[in-house]
Write a protein that holds these residues in place. Structure first.
Motif, PDB file in Angstrom:
ATOM      1  N   PHE A 209       4.501  18.907   0.636  1.00  0.00           N
ATOM      2  CA  PHE A 209       3.540  19.350   1.683  1.00  0.00           C
ATOM      3  C   PHE A 209       4.449  19.871   2.987  1.00  0.00           C
ATOM      4  CE2 PHE A 209       1.609  18.160   5.819  1.00  0.00           C
ATOM      5  CZ  PHE A 209       0.481  18.776   5.680  1.00  0.00           C
ATOM      6  N   LEU A 210       5.433  18.984   3.319  1.00  0.00           N
ATOM      7  CA  LEU A 210       6.343  19.386   4.497  1.00  0.00           C
ATOM      8  C   LEU A 210       6.910  20.693   4.464  1.00  0.00           C
ATOM      9  CD1 LEU A 210       7.605  15.847   5.249  1.00  0.00           C
ATOM     10  CD2 LEU A 210       5.854  17.143   6.724  1.00  0.00           C
ATOM     11  N   VAL A 211       7.481  20.847   3.231  1.00  0.00           N
ATOM     12  CA  VAL A 211       8.667  21.834   2.894  1.00  0.00           C
ATOM     13  C   VAL A 211       7.448  23.345   2.914  1.00  0.00           C
ATOM     14  CG1 VAL A 211       9.729  23.414   1.161  1.00  0.00           C
ATOM     15  CG2 VAL A 211       9.991  20.772   1.855  1.00  0.00           C
ATOM     16  N   VAL A 212       6.330  23.114   2.168  1.00  0.00           N
ATOM     17  CA  VAL A 212       5.503  24.355   2.511  1.00  0.00           C
ATOM     18  C   VAL A 212       4.895  24.869   3.688  1.00  0.00           C
ATOM     19  CG1 VAL A 212       3.309  25.337   1.470  1.00  0.00           C
ATOM     20  CG2 VAL A 212       4.824  24.109  -0.114  1.00  0.00           C
ATOM     21  N   SER A 213       4.358  23.545   4.362  1.00  0.00           N
ATOM     22  CA  SER A 213       3.739  23.672   5.966  1.00  0.00           C
ATOM     23  C   SER A 213       4.677  24.581   6.733  1.00  0.00           C
ATOM     24  CB  SER A 213       3.305  22.480   6.459  1.00  0.00           C
ATOM     25  OG  SER A 213       2.396  21.955   5.753  1.00  0.00           O
ATOM     26  N   LEU A 214       6.243  23.984   6.785  1.00  0.00           N
ATOM     27  CA  LEU A 214       7.273  24.440   7.430  1.00  0.00           C
ATOM     28  C   LEU A 214       7.498  25.984   7.221  1.00  0.00           C
ATOM     29  CD1 LEU A 214       9.481  21.324   7.803  1.00  0.00           C
ATOM     30  CD2 LEU A 214       8.420  22.584   9.672  1.00  0.00           C
ATOM     31  N   LEU A 215       7.637  26.309   5.950  1.00  0.00           N
ATOM     32  CA  LEU A 215       8.010  27.686   5.658  1.00  0.00           C
ATOM     33  C   LEU A 215       7.062  28.872   5.642  1.00  0.00           C
ATOM     34  CD1 LEU A 215      10.314  26.797   2.547  1.00  0.00           C
ATOM     35  CD2 LEU A 215      11.006  27.362   4.813  1.00  0.00           C
ATOM     36  N   VAL A 216       5.733  28.173   5.488  1.00  0.00           N
ATOM     37  CA  VAL A 216       4.769  28.982   5.690  1.00  0.00           C
ATOM     38  C   VAL A 216       4.215  29.376   7.090  1.00  0.00           C
ATOM     39  CG1 VAL A 216       2.097  29.498   4.999  1.00  0.00           C
ATOM     40  CG2 VAL A 216       3.759  28.606   3.164  1.00  0.00           C
ATOM     41  N   LYS A 217       4.217  28.253   7.761  1.00  0.00           N
ATOM     42  CA  LYS A 217       3.582  28.449   9.052  1.00  0.00           C
ATOM     43  C   LYS A 217       4.545  28.657  10.193  1.00  0.00           C
ATOM     44  CE  LYS A 217      -0.321  27.428  10.232  1.00  0.00           C
ATOM     45  NZ  LYS A 217      -1.403  28.432  10.633  1.00  0.00           N
ATOM     46  N   ALA A 218       5.726  28.511  10.044  1.00  0.00           N
ATOM     47  CA  ALA A 218       6.778  28.912  10.951  1.00  0.00           C
ATOM     48  C   ALA A 218       6.692  30.353  11.619  1.00  0.00           C
ATOM     49  CB  ALA A 218       8.237  28.400  10.663  1.00  0.00           C
ATOM     50  N   PRO A 219       6.468  30.569  12.787  1.00  0.00           N
ATOM     51  CA  PRO A 219       6.224  32.127  13.184  1.00  0.00           C
ATOM     52  C   PRO A 219       7.592  32.816  13.213  1.00  0.00           C
ATOM     53  CG  PRO A 219       6.454  30.389  15.017  1.00  0.00           C
ATOM     54  CD  PRO A 219       6.239  29.705  13.889  1.00  0.00           C
ATOM     55  N   VAL A 220       8.812  32.085  13.156  1.00  0.00           N
ATOM     56  CA  VAL A 220       9.983  32.764  13.066  1.00  0.00           C
ATOM     57  C   VAL A 220      10.957  32.066  12.067  1.00  0.00           C
ATOM     58  CG1 VAL A 220      12.214  33.687  14.012  1.00  0.00           C
ATOM     59  CG2 VAL A 220       9.801  33.717  15.248  1.00  0.00           C
ATOM     60  N   LYS A 221      11.339  32.769  10.845  1.00  0.00           N
ATOM     61  CA  LYS A 221      12.183  32.160   9.998  1.00  0.00           C
ATOM     62  C   LYS A 221      13.631  32.376  10.465  1.00  0.00           C
ATOM     63  CE  LYS A 221       8.366  30.988   7.436  1.00  0.00           C
ATOM     64  NZ  LYS A 221       7.323  32.108   8.277  1.00  0.00           N
ATOM     65  N   ASN A 222      14.410  31.343  10.316  1.00  0.00           N
ATOM     66  CA  ASN A 222      15.823  31.629  10.663  1.00  0.00           C
ATOM     67  C   ASN A 222      16.428  32.262   9.460  1.00  0.00           C
ATOM     68  OD1 ASN A 222      15.696  30.296  13.174  1.00  0.00           O
ATOM     69  ND2 ASN A 222      15.618  28.563  12.072  1.00  0.00           N
ATOM     70  N   SER A 223      17.848  32.913   9.723  1.00  0.00           N
ATOM     71  CA  SER A 223      18.482  33.665   8.587  1.00  0.00           C
ATOM     72  C   SER A 223      19.336  32.697   7.922  1.00  0.00           C
ATOM     73  CB  SER A 223      19.278  34.925   9.198  1.00  0.00           C
ATOM     74  OG  SER A 223      20.248  34.125  10.156  1.00  0.00           O
ATOM     75  N   ALA A 224      19.687  33.062   6.764  1.00  0.00           N
ATOM     76  CA  ALA A 224      20.428  32.217   6.089  1.00  0.00           C
ATOM     77  C   ALA A 224      21.997  32.073   6.818  1.00  0.00           C
ATOM     78  CB  ALA A 224      21.016  32.865   4.679  1.00  0.00           C
ATOM     79  N   GLY A 225      22.490  32.995   7.351  1.00  0.00           N
ATOM     80  CA  GLY A 225      23.560  32.880   8.250  1.00  0.00           C
ATOM     81  C   GLY A 225      23.381  31.746   9.441  1.00  0.00           C
ATOM     82  N   PHE A 226      22.139  31.514  10.013  1.00  0.00           N
ATOM     83  CA  PHE A 226      21.900  30.447  10.904  1.00  0.00           C
ATOM     84  C   PHE A 226      22.062  29.130  10.288  1.00  0.00           C
ATOM     85  CE2 PHE A 226      18.904  27.650  12.725  1.00  0.00           C
ATOM     86  CZ  PHE A 226      19.231  27.489  14.102  1.00  0.00           C
ATOM     87  N   VAL A 227      21.349  29.107   9.142  1.00  0.00           N
ATOM     88  CA  VAL A 227      21.274  27.726   8.329  1.00  0.00           C
ATOM     89  C   VAL A 227      22.579  27.031   8.086  1.00  0.00           C
ATOM     90  CG1 VAL A 227      19.944  26.719   6.292  1.00  0.00           C
ATOM     91  CG2 VAL A 227      18.851  28.247   7.394  1.00  0.00           C
ATOM     92  N   PHE A 228      23.135  28.146   7.421  1.00  0.00           N
ATOM     93  CA  PHE A 228      24.642  27.670   6.782  1.00  0.00           C
ATOM     94  C   PHE A 228      25.783  27.884   7.650  1.00  0.00           C
ATOM     95  CE2 PHE A 228      22.303  29.408   3.165  1.00  0.00           C
ATOM     96  CZ  PHE A 228      21.892  27.990   2.693  1.00  0.00           C
ATOM     97  N   THR A 229      25.600  28.632   8.885  1.00  0.00           N
ATOM     98  CA  THR A 229      26.874  28.720   9.693  1.00  0.00           C
ATOM     99  C   THR A 229      26.917  28.332  11.124  1.00  0.00           C
ATOM    100  OG1 THR A 229      26.483  31.059   9.860  1.00  0.00           O
ATOM    101  CG2 THR A 229      27.828  30.128   7.936  1.00  0.00           C
ATOM    102  N   ASN A 230      25.620  28.177  11.566  1.00  0.00           N
ATOM    103  CA  ASN A 230      25.383  28.141  12.890  1.00  0.00           C
ATOM    104  C   ASN A 230      25.924  26.819  13.579  1.00  0.00           C
ATOM    105  OD1 ASN A 230      23.401  27.123  15.462  1.00  0.00           O
ATOM    106  ND2 ASN A 230      24.028  29.430  15.573  1.00  0.00           N
ATOM    107  N   PHE A 231      26.646  26.834  14.669  1.00  0.00           N
ATOM    108  CA  PHE A 231      27.324  25.561  15.263  1.00  0.00           C
ATOM    109  C   PHE A 231      26.732  25.123  16.638  1.00  0.00           C
ATOM    110  CE2 PHE A 231      30.184  23.604  18.066  1.00  0.00           C
ATOM    111  CZ  PHE A 231      30.528  22.402  17.262  1.00  0.00           C
TER     112      PHE A 231
END
Length: 509
Positions: A209-231
């Motif tokens: 429920f949480l994963v689907v809600s966050l990934l579907v409803k988030a107005p802006v999805k962050n890039s893979a670069g942000f998720v794996f490398t952003n400090f």
């Protein structure tokens, strides 16, 4: 001509065979307990699913990560959170393997305390300190979980009414949750077993429920670069490596609790197999489930600075609010809050069993009372002692949130210090474990224990370091004071009472 058996006859035969097999398994488990010197006192009513659920409950992957996510977001950001999760999960898996090997040899309640006493009977002070430190850590963890649940409820009210709750109102909710935890534990083993089994499904369903809600409803999805490398660094410290290490505390805090399955070993069938499987399996499952939830949070977070500046009672509420809007935020907080309450219930289960085990060995006062079971097979004196301590500690939150946070941080450190005791014995006295059970690491045992030892030392140091710079009276990490106070209390108790009464494990047969 032979008549075929009727279906009801076949069913009855299968039930009879199943009952015989269960009786045989119970007899084997009880005999193992007798060999360890203890008379079976509890009915063995827990299955693998129930025992596994106990550890899952204690870890509480959804609530643990939700409650501590800001630690990693502000100390290293997505980079530290993602890679720190894998590094810490791996080392917590090694700790679980070590515990599983010992638990298989000694499937009895008391867990870490019993293991230390059994492996180093010539140094009773080690067992005494482990038992008292760990039991207090379990009580403090339960109190922390119930206060966190109260903070989720406060955030839900704030989202709905735009009115922040006063600290006394939040403390009152925490008192009610402490009492609720006591009531559930008083009902006994079956209730806890059913709840822990439900928790496994609640965690899986809640994660989806949480994963689907966050990934579907988030107005802006962050890039893979942000998720794996952003400090990110909101700490004030300049060293990037040190900041990322501080973020590791989020993962460690989330993953503590796998050993809780050992506390109900005397209530499980074939505990020498089921308990170690639950200890190790809960870490593996939490690693994977936590990864899915963590990734959804990192892809959906809209503004880390907004989370840092939130007015909500708990920071994760701001992340939900920005990503999914007010209505779904309520649902997300409800999912995590219920998970948090169930986790608190199981920590009181663990603390009450620890009080029972300590009293059984003359390491705790009022032996007769703390070993008394009610008709639901619950050591209710230990349960309500945990509730009473929890309500008293919750009062500190009214006076000072800083003081309360210090006590709760001390619980996490006390757990890791308790982990350290059996690991130290296995590293420096590898022959201390003689009677291995079915779960055995073989030639990898010492290596696994040594790696676990180094990791625990690192984590204990990180837990007491200041998390912000420059350091002042408001951002100082007072956990070292709380842990020091707890150690002083246990030390005084040892010299005043323990050294005269506690000589080690006391056999009951």
């Amino acid at each position: 001509m032979v008549k075929p058996e009727r279906p009801d006859s076949i069913s009855s035969t299968k039930e009879a065979i199943g009952a015989k097999e269960e009786a045989r398994d119970v007899a084997v488990s009880d005999q193992r307990l007798l060999d360890l010197g203890y008379k079976p006192e509890f009915r063995r009513e827990m299955s693998l699913f129930g025992v596994l659920g106990i550890s899952f409950c204690a870890i509480g992957i959804l609530n643990g990560m939700s409650s501590a996510i800001q630690t990693g977001l502000f100390s290293g950001g997505p980079l530290g959170l993602f890679w720190g999760w894998h590094i810490c999960s791996f080392f917590m898996f090694l700790i679980a393997l070590s515990f599983g090997e010992i638990c298989s040899a000694y499937p009895t309640m008391g867990g870490l305390y019993f293991w230390v006493c059994r492996m180093k009977p010539d140094v009773p002070i080690l067992g005494f300190f482990t038992g008292w430190l760990y039991s207090m850590a379990m009580v403090f963890t339960g109190v922390s979980a119930n206060l966190s649940a109260a903070l989720y409820i406060a955030s839900m009210i704030e989202v709905e009414q735009r009115r922040p709750l006063e600290r006394i109102e939040i403390a009152a909710i925490a008192w009610a949750l402490n009492i609720f935890s006591g009531i559930i534990n008083t009902i006994g083993t079956k209730a806890i077993g059913h709840m822990s089994s439900l928790f496994v499904w609640w965690t899986l369903g809640g994660t989806v429920f949480l994963v689907v809600s966050l990934l579907v409803k988030a107005p802006v999805k962050n890039s893979a670069g942000f998720v794996f490398t952003n400090f990110q660094n909101f700490t004030g410290w300049e060293s990037k490596g040190f900041v990322v290490l501080l973020g590791f505390l989020q993962a460690v805090y989330t993953l503590e609790g796998c050993e809780t399955a050992a506390q109900v070993a005397e209530e499980a069938v074939r505990a020498e197999i089921l308990a170690p499987l639950a200890v190790v399996g809960s870490i593996v499952g939490s690693w994977l489930i936590g990864l899915a939830y963590l990734l959804s949070l990192l892809f959906a977070v809209q503004d880390i600075a907004s989370v840092q500046a939130t007015t909500f009672a708990i920071p994760i509420a701001q992340l939900f609010y920005d990503a999914v809007g007010p209505r779904l935020t309520q649902a997300c907080l409800l999912v995590v809050m219920i998970s948090q309450v169930m986790a608190a219930v199981t920590t009181f289960t663990a603390s009450s069993r620890l009080f029972y085990a300590l009293a059984r060995d003359n390491a705790f006062p009022l032996k007769k009372q703390f070993m008394t079971l009610n008709r639901f097979q619950s050591p209710y004196w230990g349960v309500w002692t945990s509730v009473l301590i929890g309500c008293l500690i919750s009062c500190a939150y009214i006076a000072s949130a800083i003081a309360f946070n210090a006590m709760m941080s001390s619980a996490a450190i006390a757990v890791m210090l308790s982990y350290l005791q059996p690991i130290i014995i296995r590293v420096f006295w590898p022959d201390s474990l003689q009677d291995f059970g079915p779960f055995r690491l073989g030639r990898w045992s010492w290596t696994v224990n040594f790696a676990s030892f180094l990791f625990i030392i690192l984590v204990c140091i990180l837990f007491v370091l200041p998390t912000a710079y420059p350091v002042d009276v408001f951002n100082m990490n007072y956990a070292i004071v709380a842990v020091g106070g707890l150690l002083v209390i246990v030390t005084i108790n040892w010299f005043w009472w323990g050294r005269h009464r506690f000589k080690g494990l006391v056999k009951t047969v």
